[in-house]
Design a protein around this motif. Structure first.
Motif, PDB file in Angstrom:
ATOM      1  N   TRP A  13      55.543 -99.706  -9.665  1.00  8.75           N
ATOM      2  CA  TRP A  13      56.602 -99.483  -8.670  1.00  8.75           C
ATOM      3  C   TRP A  13      57.056 -98.038  -8.737  1.00  8.75           C
ATOM      4  O   TRP A  13      57.268 -97.508  -9.826  1.00  8.75           O
ATOM      5  CB  TRP A  13      57.827-100.354  -8.983  1.00  8.75           C
ATOM      6  N   GLY A  14      57.245 -97.428  -7.585  1.00  4.90           N
ATOM      7  CA  GLY A  14      57.735 -96.055  -7.640  1.00  4.90           C
ATOM      8  C   GLY A  14      57.764 -95.396  -6.284  1.00  4.90           C
ATOM      9  O   GLY A  14      58.023 -96.035  -5.256  1.00  4.90           O
ATOM     10  N   GLY A  15      57.474 -94.107  -6.264  1.00  6.71           N
ATOM     11  CA  GLY A  15      57.527 -93.345  -5.028  1.00  6.71           C
ATOM     12  C   GLY A  15      56.540 -92.197  -5.065  1.00  6.71           C
ATOM     13  O   GLY A  15      55.929 -91.912  -6.104  1.00  6.71           O
ATOM     14  N   ALA A  16      56.401 -91.536  -3.918  1.00  3.82           N
ATOM     15  CA  ALA A  16      55.376 -90.499  -3.782  1.00  3.82           C
ATOM     16  C   ALA A  16      55.916 -89.270  -3.063  1.00  3.82           C
ATOM     17  O   ALA A  16      56.838 -89.358  -2.243  1.00  3.82           O
ATOM     18  CB  ALA A  16      54.189 -91.054  -2.994  1.00  3.82           C
ATOM     19  N   SER A  17      55.301 -88.134  -3.366  1.00  3.77           N
ATOM     20  CA  SER A  17      55.706 -86.871  -2.733  1.00  3.77           C
ATOM     21  C   SER A  17      54.517 -85.917  -2.733  1.00  3.77           C
ATOM     22  O   SER A  17      53.438 -86.281  -3.193  1.00  3.77           O
ATOM     23  CB  SER A  17      56.850 -86.250  -3.538  1.00  3.77           C
ATOM     24  N   ALA A  18      54.733 -84.720  -2.249  1.00  4.58           N
ATOM     25  CA  ALA A  18      53.667 -83.714  -2.247  1.00  4.58           C
ATOM     26  C   ALA A  18      54.262 -82.344  -2.499  1.00  4.58           C
ATOM     27  O   ALA A  18      55.374 -82.046  -2.046  1.00  4.58           O
ATOM     28  CB  ALA A  18      52.944 -83.717  -0.908  1.00  4.58           C
ATOM     29  N   ALA A  19      53.504 -81.506  -3.201  1.00  4.67           N
ATOM     30  CA  ALA A  19      54.003 -80.193  -3.627  1.00  4.67           C
ATOM     31  C   ALA A  19      54.619 -79.398  -2.480  1.00  4.67           C
ATOM     32  O   ALA A  19      55.746 -78.910  -2.577  1.00  4.67           O
ATOM     33  CB  ALA A  19      52.870 -79.404  -4.278  1.00  4.67           C
ATOM     34  N   SER A  20      53.890 -79.276  -1.363  1.00  9.56           N
ATOM     35  CA  SER A  20      54.361 -78.363  -0.321  1.00  9.56           C
ATOM     36  C   SER A  20      55.581 -78.913   0.412  1.00  9.56           C
ATOM     37  O   SER A  20      56.198 -78.215   1.204  1.00  9.56           O
ATOM     38  CB  SER A  20      53.255 -78.070   0.688  1.00  9.56           C
ATOM     39  N   GLN A  21      55.940 -80.154   0.160  1.00  6.85           N
ATOM     40  CA  GLN A  21      57.103 -80.714   0.840  1.00  6.85           C
ATOM     41  C   GLN A  21      58.330 -80.770  -0.065  1.00  6.85           C
ATOM     42  O   GLN A  21      59.429 -81.040   0.391  1.00  6.85           O
ATOM     43  CB  GLN A  21      56.753 -82.088   1.402  1.00  6.85           C
ATOM     44  N   ILE A  22      58.120 -80.570  -1.363  1.00  7.62           N
ATOM     45  CA  ILE A  22      59.269 -80.627  -2.275  1.00  7.62           C
ATOM     46  C   ILE A  22      59.502 -79.353  -3.084  1.00  7.62           C
ATOM     47  O   ILE A  22      60.636 -78.968  -3.315  1.00  7.62           O
ATOM     48  CB  ILE A  22      59.195 -81.829  -3.255  1.00  7.62           C
ATOM     49  N   GLU A  23      58.453 -78.712  -3.538  1.00  9.77           N
ATOM     50  CA  GLU A  23      58.637 -77.704  -4.586  1.00  9.77           C
ATOM     51  C   GLU A  23      59.461 -76.490  -4.172  1.00  9.77           C
ATOM     52  O   GLU A  23      60.330 -76.050  -4.914  1.00  9.77           O
ATOM     53  CB  GLU A  23      57.278 -77.210  -5.100  1.00  9.77           C
ATOM     54  N   GLY A  24      59.165 -75.928  -3.012  1.00  4.18           N
ATOM     55  CA  GLY A  24      59.753 -74.618  -2.715  1.00  4.18           C
ATOM     56  C   GLY A  24      59.098 -73.608  -3.653  1.00  4.18           C
ATOM     57  O   GLY A  24      57.954 -73.793  -4.062  1.00  4.18           O
ATOM     58  N   ALA A  25      59.853 -72.529  -4.021  1.00  7.58           N
ATOM     59  CA  ALA A  25      59.319 -71.539  -4.977  1.00  7.58           C
ATOM     60  C   ALA A  25      57.906 -71.119  -4.579  1.00  7.58           C
ATOM     61  O   ALA A  25      57.015 -71.032  -5.413  1.00  7.58           O
ATOM     62  CB  ALA A  25      59.345 -72.117  -6.400  1.00  7.58           C
ATOM     63  N   TRP A  26      57.737 -70.843  -3.309  1.00  6.07           N
ATOM     64  CA  TRP A  26      56.404 -70.594  -2.761  1.00  6.07           C
ATOM     65  C   TRP A  26      55.776 -69.290  -3.247  1.00  6.07           C
ATOM     66  O   TRP A  26      54.572 -69.131  -3.215  1.00  6.07           O
ATOM     67  CB  TRP A  26      56.460 -70.594  -1.222  1.00  6.07           C
ATOM     68  N   ASN A  27      56.651 -68.347  -3.692  1.00  6.89           N
ATOM     69  CA  ASN A  27      56.089 -67.060  -4.130  1.00  6.89           C
ATOM     70  C   ASN A  27      56.564 -66.720  -5.538  1.00  6.89           C
ATOM     71  O   ASN A  27      56.722 -65.577  -5.886  1.00  6.89           O
ATOM     72  CB  ASN A  27      56.471 -65.956  -3.136  1.00  6.89           C
ATOM     73  N   ILE A  28      56.807 -67.775  -6.325  1.00  7.19           N
ATOM     74  CA  ILE A  28      57.393 -67.561  -7.651  1.00  7.19           C
ATOM     75  C   ILE A  28      56.353 -67.845  -8.737  1.00  7.19           C
ATOM     76  O   ILE A  28      55.476 -68.700  -8.560  1.00  7.19           O
ATOM     77  CB  ILE A  28      58.631 -68.476  -7.804  1.00  7.19           C
ATOM     78  N   ASP A  29      56.455 -67.145  -9.838  1.00  6.65           N
ATOM     79  CA  ASP A  29      55.578 -67.370 -11.005  1.00  6.65           C
ATOM     80  C   ASP A  29      54.106 -67.300 -10.637  1.00  6.65           C
ATOM     81  O   ASP A  29      53.292 -68.105 -11.114  1.00  6.65           O
ATOM     82  CB  ASP A  29      55.886 -68.725 -11.672  1.00  6.65           C
ATOM     83  N   GLY A  30      53.783 -66.350  -9.790  1.00 14.24           N
ATOM     84  CA  GLY A  30      52.368 -66.095  -9.496  1.00 14.24           C
ATOM     85  C   GLY A  30      51.795 -66.905  -8.343  1.00 14.24           C
ATOM     86  O   GLY A  30      50.661 -66.672  -7.926  1.00 14.24           O
ATOM     87  N   LYS A  31      52.571 -67.840  -7.799  1.00 12.69           N
ATOM     88  CA  LYS A  31      52.024 -68.657  -6.711  1.00 12.69           C
ATOM     89  C   LYS A  31      51.815 -67.832  -5.444  1.00 12.69           C
ATOM     90  O   LYS A  31      52.587 -66.924  -5.157  1.00 12.69           O
ATOM     91  CB  LYS A  31      52.982 -69.818  -6.396  1.00 12.69           C
ATOM     92  N   LYS A  32      50.770 -68.170  -4.701  1.00 10.41           N
ATOM     93  CA  LYS A  32      50.584 -67.581  -3.369  1.00 10.41           C
ATOM     94  C   LYS A  32      50.607 -68.687  -2.308  1.00 10.41           C
ATOM     95  O   LYS A  32      50.717 -69.867  -2.638  1.00 10.41           O
ATOM     96  CB  LYS A  32      49.280 -66.794  -3.336  1.00 10.41           C
ATOM     97  N   LEU A  33      50.473 -68.290  -1.064  1.00  9.59           N
ATOM     98  CA  LEU A  33      50.653 -69.245   0.045  1.00  9.59           C
ATOM     99  C   LEU A  33      49.538 -70.277   0.169  1.00  9.59           C
ATOM    100  O   LEU A  33      48.363 -69.975  -0.018  1.00  9.59           O
ATOM    101  CB  LEU A  33      50.721 -68.478   1.370  1.00  9.59           C
ATOM    102  N   SER A  34      49.941 -71.476   0.541  1.00  8.66           N
ATOM    103  CA  SER A  34      48.968 -72.491   0.972  1.00  8.66           C
ATOM    104  C   SER A  34      49.032 -72.563   2.503  1.00  8.66           C
ATOM    105  O   SER A  34      50.000 -72.062   3.108  1.00  8.66           O
ATOM    106  CB  SER A  34      49.324 -73.851   0.390  1.00  8.66           C
ATOM    107  N   GLY A  35      48.047 -73.193   3.101  1.00 10.05           N
ATOM    108  CA  GLY A  35      48.026 -73.331   4.561  1.00 10.05           C
ATOM    109  C   GLY A  35      49.287 -73.991   5.089  1.00 10.05           C
ATOM    110  O   GLY A  35      49.849 -73.582   6.112  1.00 10.05           O
ATOM    111  N   ALA A  36      49.761 -75.022   4.377  1.00 14.59           N
ATOM    112  CA  ALA A  36      50.947 -75.765   4.827  1.00 14.59           C
ATOM    113  C   ALA A  36      52.163 -74.858   4.941  1.00 14.59           C
ATOM    114  O   ALA A  36      53.040 -75.077   5.782  1.00 14.59           O
ATOM    115  CB  ALA A  36      51.238 -76.909   3.855  1.00 14.59           C
ATOM    116  N   GLU A  37      52.207 -73.847   4.080  1.00 15.48           N
ATOM    117  CA  GLU A  37      53.364 -72.958   4.076  1.00 15.48           C
ATOM    118  C   GLU A  37      53.267 -71.881   5.153  1.00 15.48           C
ATOM    119  O   GLU A  37      54.091 -70.967   5.211  1.00 15.48           O
ATOM    120  CB  GLU A  37      53.503 -72.334   2.676  1.00 15.48           C
TER     121      GLU A  37
END
Ligand code: BG6
Length: 487
Positions: A13-37
């Motif tokens: 039992w539980g729930g589901a999510s996806a990185a590009s819809q929850i995380e934010g911090a799109w340009n933090i700690d070395g991250k670069k853009l994904s298509g969704a962003e």
């Protein structure tokens, strides 16, 4: 004769999510853009999807922009910073499992680096540790509509076979890293929506004129995903013995709009276009009916020697799927607003069903039909990894969110799921989409809310991000505590 009357012990039992819809911090700690962003949101009150409007020009404009208001998947619900609070809330509901995705672009920011980004890897270590603190099992999607946009620029995403090597370098990296922490994995979220365009293929379609040319590109991209998925399954079994790999299908249960045999045949054809994906990933073979479809649409899939053997040798261990709605299919040359929501170009409104403000037709019994259909066909464990109601919520005068409609929606679906278990379906678990309000995938709006927990944030990116349990929070807590007996 006896038959199962309840969800099995250890039911997830539980729930589901996806990185590009929850995380934010799109340009933090070395991250670069994904298509969704790089996709803009629909305006407040609009209900159409903005997903596949990407062009070479819109992507290069997005890359130059540093606005997270225009591109809402860049801010998500700030899970990147608030995950301890969020996971604690899930634990209060008694969650046994929480599905997240790893943002590929946090681990390999452009997609083609040879060494991973340590800060990105460390983030998911913290998240998994936090889940285990409360006995919550992570369920991890490797690619949830979020290919690094660098790979779109470099070789047009999954349209290129080169993507397989970049993807499997990423999967090998995360399997080795999270070996002791993650048992349940899945490769591509709603892989079948790759037949709809950019959001799932990472491939731009500028310059392609006909519908068939677009289908050619999409099905070739999907072939590359199938091969990548088989290779990832092989790696997983070698690196983490006992771990399970799933495929992930967006299952829109299809009915013939009438009992006119023309509608029945058309509904069957539409259904085959959906089951094609699980046929390949569970049975390990391209089914015959696709030969005719490919021929009629002038599609030729380029395969390398060995591809087919690979698909056969490394099928998935379980079949996971999302379920939100059903569709009614007509053979007539018409469709209506339901077509966009369902991705079925022959879909018309089903007069027996209610729909959400976004035109998603609510059909709990369709979930029972889907479960029985998939079980009959494949005989592998099934896992409902998304189900939920995206709609407007209001904070009432008492400061609370009385979302009885969401409770009604989920209750009716769980009841039907239980019927399917009694029918004999082997079901591993049930994850709702999405436990904490997040940015909608298809419209990038916050106002299309799914959560048990309200997030104070609007479609324009304004708000405090404060979390507030809704009525459904306490209801789901009780459902889990009673293993689905008290609905
Ligand atoms: C599924 C996706 O299609 O449906 C999720 O896997 C998505 O990413 C969910 O959020 C609900 O769709 P939407 O467009 O209402 O967010």
């Amino acid at each position: 004769t006896d038959y199962p009357r309840t969800f099995k012990p250890g039911f997830l039992w539980g729930g589901a999510s996806a990185a590009s819809q929850i995380e934010g911090a799109w340009n933090i700690d070395g991250k670069k853009l994904s298509g969704a962003e790089c996709i803009k949101g629909a305006k407040p009150g609009e209900t159409h999807s903005t997903l596949d409007e990407a062009t070479r020009a819109s992507i290069s404009e997005a890359i130059k922009s540093d606005s997270d208001k225009e591109y809402p998947k860049r801010h998500g619900n700030d899970f990147y910073h608030r995950y301890p609070e969020d996971i604690k809330l899930l634990s209060e509901m008694g969650f046994k499992a929480f599905r997240i995705s790893i943002a590929w672009s946090r681990i390999f920011p452009n997609g083609d680096e040879l060494t991973p980004n340590e800060a990105g890897l460390a983030f998911y270590d913290r998240v998994f540790d936090e889940m285990h603190k409360y006995g919550i099992e992570p369920v991890v999607t490797l690619s949830h509509y979020e290919m690094p946009v660098g790979l779109t620029i470099k070789y047009n995403g999954w349209a290129s076979r080169e993507a397989i090597a970049d993807f499997t370098r990423y999967t090998e990296t995360v399997f080795k890293r999270y070996k002791g922490k993650v048992k349940y994995w899945m490769t591509f979220n709603e892989i079948n929506t790759g037949a709809q365009g950019f959001h799932a293929t990472g491939a731009l379609e500028d310059g392609l004129k006909t519908a068939d040319e677009k289908l050619q590109l999409r099905y070739q991209a999907l072939h590359h995903q199938f091969v990548a998925s088989a290779l990832a399954t092989k790696q997983l079994h070698e690196i983490i013995p006992g771990a399970k790999m799933g495929c992930m299908l967006a299952r829109t249960q299809t009915y013939p709009a009438t009992c006119n045999p023309d509608d029945v045949i058309m509904a069957q054809k539409i259904d085959q276009l959906n089951l094609f994906f699980t046929d390949v990933q569970v049975r390990g073979e391209y089914p015959e009916y696709m030969n005719r479809y490919f021929a009629e649409h002038h599609i030729v899939i380029k395969m390398l020697a060995g591809d087919q053997k690979l698909l056969k040798k490394y099928p998935v261990d379980y079949l996971s799927f999302s379920y939100y709605m059903s569709s009614a299919t007509t053979a007539e040359e018409r469709h209506d607003a339901t077509a966009e929501a369902t991705g079925n170009q022959h879909a018309v409104r089903n007069k027996y069903l209610e729909q959400t403000p976004w035109g998603w037709q609510i059909d709990p019994q369709g979930l029972r039909v889907a479960l029985n259909t998939l079980w009959d066909r494949y005989r592998v464990p099934l896992f409902v990894v998304e189900n939920g109601m995206g709609t407007y919520d209001k904070v009432a005068e008492d400061g609370k969110i009385h979302d009885q409609y969401r409770i009604d929606y989920l209750r009716a679906h769980i009841e039907q799921m239980k019927e399917a278990v009694e029918d004999g379906v082997d079901l591993m678990g049930y994850l709702t989409w999405a436990p904490i309000d997040l940015v909608s995938f298809s419209t990038s709006q916050m106002s299309k809310r799914y959560g048990f927990v309200y997030v104070d944030l609007d479609d324009n990116g304004n708000g405090t991000m404060r979390r507030m349990p809704k009525d459904s929070f306490y209801w789901y807590q009780h459902v889990i505590a009673t293993n689905g007996e008290a609905l």
